[in-house]
Design an enzyme around this catalytic site. Sequence first.
Site, PDB file in Angstrom:
ATOM      1  N   GLU A 107       0.808  -1.035   0.025  1.00 38.08           N
ATOM      2  CA  GLU A 107      -0.038  -0.026   0.026  1.00 38.08           C
ATOM      3  C   GLU A 107       0.800   1.152   0.198  1.00 38.08           C
ATOM      4  O   GLU A 107       2.055   1.334   0.602  1.00 38.08           O
ATOM      5  CB  GLU A 107      -0.992   0.035   1.155  1.00 38.08           C
ATOM      6  CG  GLU A 107      -1.928   1.184   1.453  1.00 38.08           C
ATOM      7  CD  GLU A 107      -2.711   1.348   0.292  1.00 38.08           C
ATOM      8  OE1 GLU A 107      -2.308   1.490  -0.954  1.00 38.08           O
ATOM      9  OE2 GLU A 107      -4.026   1.690   0.575  1.00 38.08           O
ATOM     10  N   ASP A 108       0.289   2.376  -0.483  1.00 36.08           N
ATOM     11  CA  ASP A 108       1.123   3.692  -0.697  1.00 36.08           C
ATOM     12  C   ASP A 108       1.208   4.368   0.858  1.00 36.08           C
ATOM     13  O   ASP A 108       2.346   4.658   1.053  1.00 36.08           O
ATOM     14  CB  ASP A 108       0.485   4.410  -1.609  1.00 36.08           C
ATOM     15  CG  ASP A 108      -1.027   4.993  -1.307  1.00 36.08           C
ATOM     16  OD1 ASP A 108      -1.654   4.278  -0.665  1.00 36.08           O
ATOM     17  OD2 ASP A 108      -1.362   5.611  -2.311  1.00 36.08           O
ATOM     18  N   ASP A 111      -3.463   6.134   6.517  1.00 37.14           N
ATOM     19  CA  ASP A 111      -3.952   7.467   6.911  1.00 37.14           C
ATOM     20  C   ASP A 111      -4.791   7.114   7.889  1.00 37.14           C
ATOM     21  O   ASP A 111      -4.345   7.056   9.120  1.00 37.14           O
ATOM     22  CB  ASP A 111      -4.547   8.184   5.825  1.00 37.14           C
ATOM     23  CG  ASP A 111      -4.869   9.683   5.946  1.00 37.14           C
ATOM     24  OD1 ASP A 111      -4.171  10.483   6.716  1.00 37.14           O
ATOM     25  OD2 ASP A 111      -6.101  10.266   5.580  1.00 37.14           O
ATOM     26  N   PHE A 160      -0.598  16.461   3.749  1.00 33.60           N
ATOM     27  CA  PHE A 160      -0.958  16.000   2.346  1.00 33.60           C
ATOM     28  C   PHE A 160      -0.072  15.572   1.513  1.00 33.60           C
ATOM     29  O   PHE A 160       0.570  16.772   1.090  1.00 33.60           O
ATOM     30  CB  PHE A 160      -2.168  16.456   2.050  1.00 33.60           C
ATOM     31  CG  PHE A 160      -3.048  15.835   0.999  1.00 33.60           C
ATOM     32  CD1 PHE A 160      -4.112  14.541   1.382  1.00 33.60           C
ATOM     33  CD2 PHE A 160      -2.756  15.734  -0.241  1.00 33.60           C
ATOM     34  CE1 PHE A 160      -4.570  14.013   0.357  1.00 33.60           C
ATOM     35  CE2 PHE A 160      -3.523  14.956  -1.243  1.00 33.60           C
ATOM     36  CZ  PHE A 160      -4.441  14.019  -0.790  1.00 33.60           C
ATOM     37  N   VAL A 161       0.347  14.448   1.167  1.00 41.24           N
ATOM     38  CA  VAL A 161       1.356  14.159   0.335  1.00 41.24           C
ATOM     39  C   VAL A 161       1.097  13.745  -1.131  1.00 41.24           C
ATOM     40  O   VAL A 161       0.199  13.413  -1.247  1.00 41.24           O
ATOM     41  CB  VAL A 161       2.484  13.441   0.854  1.00 41.24           C
ATOM     42  CG1 VAL A 161       3.173  13.925   1.892  1.00 41.24           C
ATOM     43  CG2 VAL A 161       1.914  12.032   1.488  1.00 41.24           C
ATOM     44  N   ARG A 173       0.850  11.850  -9.576  1.00 41.71           N
ATOM     45  CA  ARG A 173       1.243  10.679  -9.410  1.00 41.71           C
ATOM     46  C   ARG A 173       2.637  10.176  -9.957  1.00 41.71           C
ATOM     47  O   ARG A 173       3.396   9.447  -9.501  1.00 41.71           O
ATOM     48  CB  ARG A 173       0.274   9.418  -9.976  1.00 41.71           C
ATOM     49  CG  ARG A 173      -1.061   9.434  -9.241  1.00 41.71           C
ATOM     50  CD  ARG A 173      -1.910   8.270  -9.806  1.00 41.71           C
ATOM     51  NE  ARG A 173      -3.361   8.591  -9.532  1.00 41.71           N
ATOM     52  CZ  ARG A 173      -3.785   8.227  -8.366  1.00 41.71           C
ATOM     53  NH1 ARG A 173      -3.059   7.660  -7.343  1.00 41.71           N
ATOM     54  NH2 ARG A 173      -4.968   8.247  -8.172  1.00 41.71           N
TER      55      ARG A 173
HETATM   56  P1  IMP Z   1      -7.004   5.508   4.743  1.00 42.19           P
HETATM   57  O1  IMP Z   1      -8.026   4.461   4.501  1.00 42.19           O
HETATM   58  O2  IMP Z   1      -7.480   6.935   5.354  1.00 42.19           O
HETATM   59  O3  IMP Z   1      -5.940   4.841   5.607  1.00 42.19           O
HETATM   60  O4  IMP Z   1      -6.630   6.065   3.523  1.00 42.19           O
HETATM   61  C1  IMP Z   1      -5.537   5.448   2.657  1.00 42.19           C
HETATM   62  C2  IMP Z   1      -5.794   5.950   1.226  1.00 42.19           C
HETATM   63  O5  IMP Z   1      -6.058   7.236   1.126  1.00 42.19           O
HETATM   64  C3  IMP Z   1      -4.434   5.795   0.832  1.00 42.19           C
HETATM   65  O6  IMP Z   1      -4.255   4.591  -0.017  1.00 42.19           O
HETATM   66  C4  IMP Z   1      -4.552   6.992  -0.401  1.00 42.19           C
HETATM   67  O7  IMP Z   1      -5.105   6.630  -1.634  1.00 42.19           O
HETATM   68  C5  IMP Z   1      -5.175   8.074   0.251  1.00 42.19           C
HETATM   69  N1  IMP Z   1      -4.447   8.909   0.865  1.00 42.19           N
HETATM   70  C6  IMP Z   1      -4.410   9.069   2.352  1.00 42.19           C
HETATM   71  N2  IMP Z   1      -3.439  10.200   2.880  1.00 42.19           N
HETATM   72  C7  IMP Z   1      -3.194  10.659   1.404  1.00 42.19           C
HETATM   73  C8  IMP Z   1      -2.214  11.565   1.048  1.00 42.19           C
HETATM   74  O8  IMP Z   1      -1.580  12.379   2.168  1.00 42.19           O
HETATM   75  N3  IMP Z   1      -1.949  11.966  -0.368  1.00 42.19           N
HETATM   76  C9  IMP Z   1      -2.485  11.192  -1.149  1.00 42.19           C
HETATM   77  N4  IMP Z   1      -3.424  10.079  -0.889  1.00 42.19           N
HETATM   78  C10 IMP Z   1      -3.730   9.845   0.297  1.00 42.19           C
HETATM   79 MG    MG Z   2      -4.149   4.155  -2.168  1.00 41.97          MG
END
Ligand code: IMP
Ligand code: MG
Length: 186
Positions: A107-108, A111, A160-161, A173
């Site tokens: 996963e990238d 958050d 936010f990255v 991207r």
């Molecule tokens: P989560 O479900 O809130 O943990 O979010 C995960 C997904 O939100 C990641 O796989 C990203 O695609 C997107 N995301 C969360 N933070 C960022 C950020 O800082 N930049 C870009 N995408 C983000």
């Molecule tokens: Mg993602």
Amino acid sequence: MSDIKTAEELNSKIKRIVVSEEEIREAIQKAGKQISDSYDGRPILLVSILKGAFVFMADLCRAITVPCEIGFMCAKSYYSGTVSTGAVKITMDLEQDISKYHVIIVEDIIDTGRTLNDVVKLLKARNPLSLRVVALLDKPSRRVVDFHADMSLFTIPDYFVIGYGLDCAEFYRNLPYIAEYGEKGE
Ligand code: IMP
Ligand code: MG
């Protein structure tokens, strides 16, 4: 005002580099070695969560030396601008029957933790031989569900990255580094 952004407008939001190309390269080499050592020759299935993890997947799989297959899933977490709305939807599923595999989810970024929490639940229910999670970035201060990756390469504050697979409204991207998104000088 038009929704179409100029290159100048888009570039003006690349505030500063948070993780450089060199730092990413080094961390991935190290992670690839650790993963290869811990699977000790056993084949694995790397599952990349699209779209954000496609660049990380491409580099990480080439740093892994045990036999490996790759698979893709598309999980969309809905964003209103740069704020997560909480809904996670699987829009494309894996083609493999994972009961035959040692699986690593790639996963990238973590958050709120909701995406991985949902994806892990879903994949665990399919009884893989084992299941681990590797994330490029972790923003622990933003968690709303208790989720920990088995490995995360960089821990970052609540920025936010963008870049290296990560987007803002589908742009950025293709940047080779990870940058903070926002107005310069803020
Ligand atoms: P989560 O479900 O809130 O943990 O979010 C995960 C997904 O939100 C990641 O796989 C990203 O695609 C997107 N995301 C969360 N933070 C960022 C950020 O800082 N930049 C870009 N995408 C983000
Ligand atoms: Mg993602």
